[in-house]
Write a protein that holds these residues in place. Sequence first.
Motif, PDB file in Angstrom:
ATOM      1  N   GLU A   1     -56.674  -1.728 -61.219  1.00 12.80           N
ATOM      2  CA  GLU A   1     -57.082  -2.793 -60.293  1.00 12.80           C
ATOM      3  C   GLU A   1     -58.166  -3.700 -60.869  1.00 12.80           C
ATOM      4  OE1 GLU A   1     -59.469  -2.685 -56.208  1.00 12.80           O
ATOM      5  OE2 GLU A   1     -57.360  -2.138 -55.932  1.00 12.80           O
ATOM      6  N   PRO A   2     -59.187  -3.189 -61.582  1.00 16.37           N
ATOM      7  CA  PRO A   2     -60.189  -4.113 -62.141  1.00 16.37           C
ATOM      8  C   PRO A   2     -59.584  -5.173 -63.058  1.00 16.37           C
ATOM      9  CG  PRO A   2     -60.997  -1.859 -62.211  1.00 16.37           C
ATOM     10  CD  PRO A   2     -59.546  -1.778 -61.826  1.00 16.37           C
ATOM     11  N   VAL A   3     -58.595  -4.783 -63.852  1.00 13.86           N
ATOM     12  CA  VAL A   3     -57.933  -5.732 -64.755  1.00 13.86           C
ATOM     13  C   VAL A   3     -57.145  -6.756 -63.945  1.00 13.86           C
ATOM     14  CG1 VAL A   3     -56.213  -5.961 -66.597  1.00 13.86           C
ATOM     15  CG2 VAL A   3     -57.768  -3.988 -66.567  1.00 13.86           C
ATOM     16  N   ILE A   4     -56.412  -6.262 -62.956  1.00  9.78           N
ATOM     17  CA  ILE A   4     -55.589  -7.146 -62.120  1.00  9.78           C
ATOM     18  C   ILE A   4     -56.470  -8.092 -61.316  1.00  9.78           C
ATOM     19  CG2 ILE A   4     -53.991  -7.175 -60.157  1.00  9.78           C
ATOM     20  CD1 ILE A   4     -52.949  -4.442 -61.224  1.00  9.78           C
ATOM     21  N   ALA A   5     -57.545  -7.563 -60.748  1.00  3.92           N
ATOM     22  CA  ALA A   5     -58.449  -8.391 -59.936  1.00  3.92           C
ATOM     23  C   ALA A   5     -59.037  -9.534 -60.755  1.00  3.92           C
ATOM     24  CB  ALA A   5     -59.560  -7.523 -59.353  1.00  3.92           C
ATOM     25  N   ASP A   6     -59.348  -9.240 -62.006  1.00  6.34           N
ATOM     26  CA  ASP A   6     -59.941 -10.267 -62.869  1.00  6.34           C
ATOM     27  C   ASP A   6     -58.917 -11.340 -63.229  1.00  6.34           C
ATOM     28  OD1 ASP A   6     -62.037 -11.346 -64.624  1.00  6.34           O
ATOM     29  OD2 ASP A   6     -60.732 -10.676 -66.244  1.00  6.34           O
ATOM     30  N   LEU A   7     -57.733 -10.925 -63.642  1.00  8.21           N
ATOM     31  CA  LEU A   7     -56.741 -11.892 -64.109  1.00  8.21           C
ATOM     32  C   LEU A   7     -56.100 -12.685 -62.973  1.00  8.21           C
ATOM     33  CD1 LEU A   7     -54.960  -9.993 -67.008  1.00  8.21           C
ATOM     34  CD2 LEU A   7     -56.602 -11.851 -67.151  1.00  8.21           C
ATOM     35  N   LEU A   8     -55.959 -12.057 -61.810  1.00  4.47           N
ATOM     36  CA  LEU A   8     -55.346 -12.748 -60.671  1.00  4.47           C
ATOM     37  C   LEU A   8     -56.386 -13.349 -59.729  1.00  4.47           C
ATOM     38  CD1 LEU A   8     -52.333 -10.415 -59.770  1.00  4.47           C
ATOM     39  CD2 LEU A   8     -52.481 -12.279 -61.436  1.00  4.47           C
ATOM     40  N   ASP A   9     -57.656 -13.184 -60.091  1.00  3.94           N
ATOM     41  CA  ASP A   9     -58.739 -13.753 -59.290  1.00  3.94           C
ATOM     42  C   ASP A   9     -58.624 -13.309 -57.830  1.00  3.94           C
ATOM     43  OD1 ASP A   9     -61.059 -15.206 -58.916  1.00  3.94           O
ATOM     44  OD2 ASP A   9     -60.011 -17.087 -58.513  1.00  3.94           O
ATOM     45  N   LEU A  10     -58.499 -11.985 -57.627  1.00  2.14           N
ATOM     46  CA  LEU A  10     -58.380 -11.466 -56.268  1.00  2.14           C
ATOM     47  C   LEU A  10     -59.664 -11.719 -55.482  1.00  2.14           C
ATOM     48  CD1 LEU A  10     -56.600  -7.998 -56.696  1.00  2.14           C
ATOM     49  CD2 LEU A  10     -55.591 -10.276 -56.420  1.00  2.14           C
ATOM     50  N   PRO A  11     -59.544 -12.153 -54.238  1.00  2.32           N
ATOM     51  CA  PRO A  11     -60.734 -12.351 -53.411  1.00  2.32           C
ATOM     52  C   PRO A  11     -61.478 -11.034 -53.197  1.00  2.32           C
ATOM     53  CG  PRO A  11     -58.815 -13.382 -52.416  1.00  2.32           C
ATOM     54  CD  PRO A  11     -58.309 -12.524 -53.535  1.00  2.32           C
TER      55      PRO A  11
ATOM     56  N   THR B   1     -51.253  -6.895 -52.482  1.00  4.47           N
ATOM     57  CA  THR B   1     -52.630  -6.565 -52.135  1.00  4.47           C
ATOM     58  C   THR B   1     -52.832  -6.580 -50.626  1.00  4.47           C
ATOM     59  OG1 THR B   1     -53.456  -8.855 -52.211  1.00  4.47           O
ATOM     60  CG2 THR B   1     -53.432  -7.625 -54.294  1.00  4.47           C
ATOM     61  N   ILE B   2     -53.890  -5.883 -50.205  1.00  2.83           N
ATOM     62  CA  ILE B   2     -54.228  -5.763 -48.799  1.00  2.83           C
ATOM     63  C   ILE B   2     -55.743  -5.783 -48.664  1.00  2.83           C
ATOM     64  CG2 ILE B   2     -54.334  -3.228 -48.842  1.00  2.83           C
ATOM     65  CD1 ILE B   2     -52.994  -3.201 -46.077  1.00  2.83           C
ATOM     66  N   ASP B   3     -56.236  -6.194 -47.518  1.00  6.51           N
ATOM     67  CA  ASP B   3     -57.672  -6.130 -47.253  1.00  6.51           C
ATOM     68  C   ASP B   3     -58.076  -4.663 -47.232  1.00  6.51           C
ATOM     69  OD1 ASP B   3     -60.168  -5.911 -45.594  1.00  6.51           O
ATOM     70  OD2 ASP B   3     -59.944  -8.095 -45.564  1.00  6.51           O
ATOM     71  N   ARG B   4     -59.068  -4.294 -48.058  1.00  6.90           N
ATOM     72  CA  ARG B   4     -59.420  -2.884 -48.188  1.00  6.90           C
ATOM     73  C   ARG B   4     -60.063  -2.308 -46.926  1.00  6.90           C
ATOM     74  NH1 ARG B   4     -61.390  -1.276 -52.532  1.00  6.90           N
ATOM     75  NH2 ARG B   4     -61.148  -3.140 -53.838  1.00  6.90           N
ATOM     76  N   GLY B   5     -60.433  -3.160 -45.990  1.00  3.15           N
ATOM     77  CA  GLY B   5     -61.030  -2.673 -44.755  1.00  3.15           C
ATOM     78  C   GLY B   5     -60.012  -2.205 -43.725  1.00  3.15           C
ATOM     79  N   LEU B   6     -58.739  -2.490 -43.967  1.00  2.00           N
ATOM     80  CA  LEU B   6     -57.707  -2.106 -43.006  1.00  2.00           C
ATOM     81  C   LEU B   6     -57.411  -0.605 -43.086  1.00  2.00           C
ATOM     82  CD1 LEU B   6     -55.326  -5.158 -43.382  1.00  2.00           C
ATOM     83  CD2 LEU B   6     -56.768  -4.599 -41.421  1.00  2.00           C
ATOM     84  N   THR B   7     -56.885  -0.062 -42.007  1.00  2.00           N
ATOM     85  CA  THR B   7     -56.655   1.379 -41.908  1.00  2.00           C
ATOM     86  C   THR B   7     -55.226   1.752 -42.274  1.00  2.00           C
ATOM     87  OG1 THR B   7     -55.905   1.349 -39.603  1.00  2.00           O
ATOM     88  CG2 THR B   7     -58.297   1.375 -39.987  1.00  2.00           C
ATOM     89  N   ARG B   8     -54.936   3.051 -42.148  1.00  2.00           N
ATOM     90  CA  ARG B   8     -53.619   3.557 -42.512  1.00  2.00           C
ATOM     91  C   ARG B   8     -52.509   2.938 -41.669  1.00  2.00           C
ATOM     92  NH1 ARG B   8     -54.048   9.822 -40.276  1.00  2.00           N
ATOM     93  NH2 ARG B   8     -54.398   9.315 -38.087  1.00  2.00           N
TER      94      ARG B   8
ATOM     95  N   VAL C   1     -55.384  -3.444 -54.478  1.00  2.00           N
ATOM     96  CA  VAL C   1     -53.983  -3.398 -54.895  1.00  2.00           C
ATOM     97  C   VAL C   1     -53.262  -2.258 -54.186  1.00  2.00           C
ATOM     98  CG1 VAL C   1     -52.429  -3.041 -56.847  1.00  2.00           C
ATOM     99  CG2 VAL C   1     -54.482  -4.442 -57.133  1.00  2.00           C
ATOM    100  N   VAL C   2     -52.133  -2.577 -53.583  1.00  4.50           N
ATOM    101  CA  VAL C   2     -51.283  -1.568 -52.951  1.00  4.50           C
ATOM    102  C   VAL C   2     -50.337  -0.970 -53.979  1.00  4.50           C
ATOM    103  CG1 VAL C   2     -49.498  -1.175 -51.201  1.00  4.50           C
ATOM    104  CG2 VAL C   2     -51.421  -2.692 -50.702  1.00  4.50           C
ATOM    105  N   CYS C   3     -49.637  -1.829 -54.711  1.00  6.51           N
ATOM    106  CA  CYS C   3     -48.714  -1.395 -55.758  1.00  6.51           C
ATOM    107  C   CYS C   3     -48.209  -2.630 -56.475  1.00  6.51           C
ATOM    108  CB  CYS C   3     -47.540  -0.591 -55.174  1.00  6.51           C
ATOM    109  SG  CYS C   3     -46.414  -1.541 -54.117  1.00  6.51           S
TER     110      CYS C   3
ATOM    111  N   HIS D   1     -48.477 -11.517 -55.104  1.00  6.62           N
ATOM    112  CA  HIS D   1     -48.590 -12.350 -56.298  1.00  6.62           C
ATOM    113  C   HIS D   1     -47.281 -12.210 -57.068  1.00  6.62           C
ATOM    114  CE1 HIS D   1     -53.042 -12.984 -56.058  1.00  6.62           C
ATOM    115  NE2 HIS D   1     -52.927 -11.889 -55.329  1.00  6.62           N
ATOM    116  N   VAL D   2     -46.566 -13.317 -57.258  1.00 13.85           N
ATOM    117  CA  VAL D   2     -45.287 -13.318 -57.965  1.00 13.85           C
ATOM    118  C   VAL D   2     -45.524 -13.846 -59.380  1.00 13.85           C
ATOM    119  CG1 VAL D   2     -42.905 -14.145 -57.974  1.00 13.85           C
ATOM    120  CG2 VAL D   2     -44.087 -13.759 -55.786  1.00 13.85           C
TER     121      VAL D   2
END
Length: 251
Positions: free
Chosen positions: A202-212, A161-168, A217-219, A79-80
Amino acid sequence: MHDGLAQSSVAGAAGPMHHRGMTNTDPVAVPAIVDAVIRSRRSVRAFLPTPVPRAVVAELLDVARSAPSNSNTQPWFVHVLAGEPKRHLCEALRRSHEADALPPSAHFPAELPQDCASRQADFGVRYYGALGIDRADAAARARQSGRNFAFFDAPVGLIFTIDRGLTRHSWADFGMFLQTLMIAARARGLDTCPQVSFVRHEPVIADLLDLPQGRTVVCGMSLGHADPEAPVNRLRMPRAAVGEFAVFRGL
């Protein structure tokens, strides 16, 4: 100017390396250019307001997508943010930081390995020393931490951001993407600061950026031109010598 992303060009810092096709095949010149770009990268924590062209940000991402990933899965999403969208997010993050209500995000395990712990302690001494902050001054340290959420006044902020189901393994891919992006930025005379501080909010970012649903969030990252007058930008961190972290066998 469009949402803080100027339409003018940014001068490249690496000469012929700026071009898509590397025509300079000099076995001395090419490594010297690449090495100089890599070694000049640093985490900048004070930026000038100089806008960064939208086209340049797109070009950086176009280069960064060349980073390797396991089975070409390309697990990254970016997200830019600039202008009003960035200001809106920064204000929400500032409020969240000051409220201090979200659970802490553990950057490290409870007990760091001794070599890492000593480097972390050394970083704290150097970092807060450069800022003129007593490490015992918790309020001043908190205010400085809050500067993360203004992207250190950089004109462009990025949230990864990354899919939280992915591994290391996929997180390792993401690290290579981030490094590629930072090196591409440095080659064009731009500076960056990768920031894990955003993860806690992350909760704030997810809400404002409408994360799926299912993305995490990675960083974050600040992007722009370093303020050459800021003392914190003159901070240089030591690196361990190769012999301290590498063992050669059969070579």
